[in-house]
Motif scaffolding. Structure first.
Motif, PDB file in Angstrom:
ATOM      1  N   GLU A 152     -40.742  55.189  -1.061  1.00  0.00           N
ATOM      2  CA  GLU A 152     -41.769  54.953  -0.042  1.00  0.00           C
ATOM      3  C   GLU A 152     -41.972  53.464   0.205  1.00  0.00           C
ATOM      4  N   ARG A 153     -41.916  52.654  -0.861  1.00  0.00           N
ATOM      5  CA  ARG A 153     -42.031  51.203  -0.691  1.00  0.00           C
ATOM      6  C   ARG A 153     -40.876  50.674   0.142  1.00  0.00           C
ATOM      7  N   ALA A 161     -40.915  48.960   3.900  1.00  0.00           N
ATOM      8  CA  ALA A 161     -40.486  47.565   4.053  1.00  0.00           C
ATOM      9  C   ALA A 161     -39.479  47.379   5.156  1.00  0.00           C
ATOM     10  N   ALA A 163     -42.177  56.680  -5.397  1.00  0.00           N
ATOM     11  CA  ALA A 163     -42.950  55.476  -5.066  1.00  0.00           C
ATOM     12  C   ALA A 163     -42.039  54.361  -4.578  1.00  0.00           C
ATOM     13  N   GLU A 164     -40.889  54.190  -5.221  1.00  0.00           N
ATOM     14  CA  GLU A 164     -39.970  53.129  -4.800  1.00  0.00           C
ATOM     15  C   GLU A 164     -39.336  53.465  -3.457  1.00  0.00           C
ATOM     16  N   GLN A 169     -33.032  44.429  -0.756  1.00  0.00           N
ATOM     17  CA  GLN A 169     -34.095  45.419  -0.559  1.00  0.00           C
ATOM     18  C   GLN A 169     -33.761  46.739  -1.244  1.00  0.00           C
TER      19      GLN A 169
END
Length: 300
Positions: free
Chosen positions: A294-295, A299, A291-292, A241
């Motif tokens: 926040e992703r 998750a 953005a990454e 992850q």
């Protein structure tokens, strides 16, 4: 299940902390204290100050000492404070080691002398002189991609005999060589390459000294916690992850200090600008990092 028994002189989960600066480029001690408190509160066992991520080449000796004092004041005995003191000059490194000890550091991070590319006998003598200069334990910083000189495994084996040389920050990208030293010494190996956090830990490493932990300290610690709890599948899942963010921060063509500060600033956390010759990340890179991040947060 627990990993193979190894001494962990500075804990398991360490952050290579950025050095916050004000908008005018001065050392931001208040910001450093806020950042240190957040990192410790979210799972860091130790903080490494004035390393590569901490912009050590562009901070003064006085700033390095002031940073140690401020962070020690902020976190007390809740975390180990390891001061980066390595330079290309042995005598200068000795001076910095003694000043870090006076400032309250718990240990020293000493990088291989850079640019001059000393042979292995000179590398060994350099580290021994610093180890003899104070009462603090040393972590050797093996990062040949930046220094131009490897601490060869045979040199590591000899240095491990010194009572104050207790650990290694491993950025050599040589897992086989690392395991040879692990098998024959009690050196505590901390990976400085975040994508190796689980891999090195699983073969007997002590943990990590992470740049990405500035941003997601709890997630990275969760990799080690899951492994210690016997959840190897969960540990591997957490590592996978994190890898997309790790790649953006550490392997996107920008120095990790630049990308980390860009992300911290976007999140409203203490960081500030980088010092020249480094330059801030552009808007596109910063947006991609955010953005990454926040992703990843969504998750988990």
């Amino acid at each position: 299940m627990t990993p193979p028994s190894r001494t962990r002189p500075f804990g398991r989960a360490l952050c290579a902390m950025v050095t916050p600066f004000t908008d005018e480029g001065r050392l931001d001690l208040d910001g450093a204290q806020r950042l240190a408190e957040r990192l410790v509160g979210e799972g860091c066992d130790g903080l490494v100050l004035s390393g590569t991520t901490g912009e050590s080449p562009t901070t003064t000796d006085a700033e390095k000492s002031a940073l140690v004092r401020a962070v020690v004041e902020a976190v007390g005995d809740r975390a180990a404070i390891v001061a980066g003191v390595g330079t290309s000059d042995t005598l200068h490194t000795v001076e910095l080691a003694r000043e870090a000890e006076k400032a309250g550091a718990d240990g020293l991070l000493v990088v291989t002398p850079y640019y001059s590319r000393p042979p292995q006998d000179a590398v060994e003598a350099h580290f021994r002189e610093i180890a003899d200069a104070s009462a603090l334990p040393l972590a050797l910083y093996d990062i040949p991609g930046r220094t131009g000189t490897r601490i060869e495994p045979e040199t590591m084996l000899r240095l491990a005999e010194h009572p104050r040389i207790v650990a290694v920050k491993d950025c050599a990208y040589d897992l086989l060589g690392t395991q040879k030293v692990l098998a024959r010494t009690d050196l505590a190996y901390y990976t400085g390459c975040d994508e190796y956090a689980l891999a090195l830990y699983a073969v007997g490493g002590a943990g990590y000294i992470s740049t990405v932990a500035n941003v997601v300290p709890g997630l990275l610690r969760g990799i080690l916690d899951a492994f210690d709890a016997g959840d190897t599948e969960g540990a591997a899942h957490r590592q996978r992850q994190a890898n997309a963010l790790i790649e953006l921060v550490m392997a996107s063509g920008l120095p990790g200090t630049v990308t980390t500060k860009a992300l911290l600033n976007s999140l409203g956390l203490a960081a500030g600008p980088v010092r020249a010759p480094l330059r801030p990340a552009g808007r596109e890179a910063t947006d991609g990092l955010l953005a990454e991040y926040e992703r990843l947060v969504a998750a988990v």
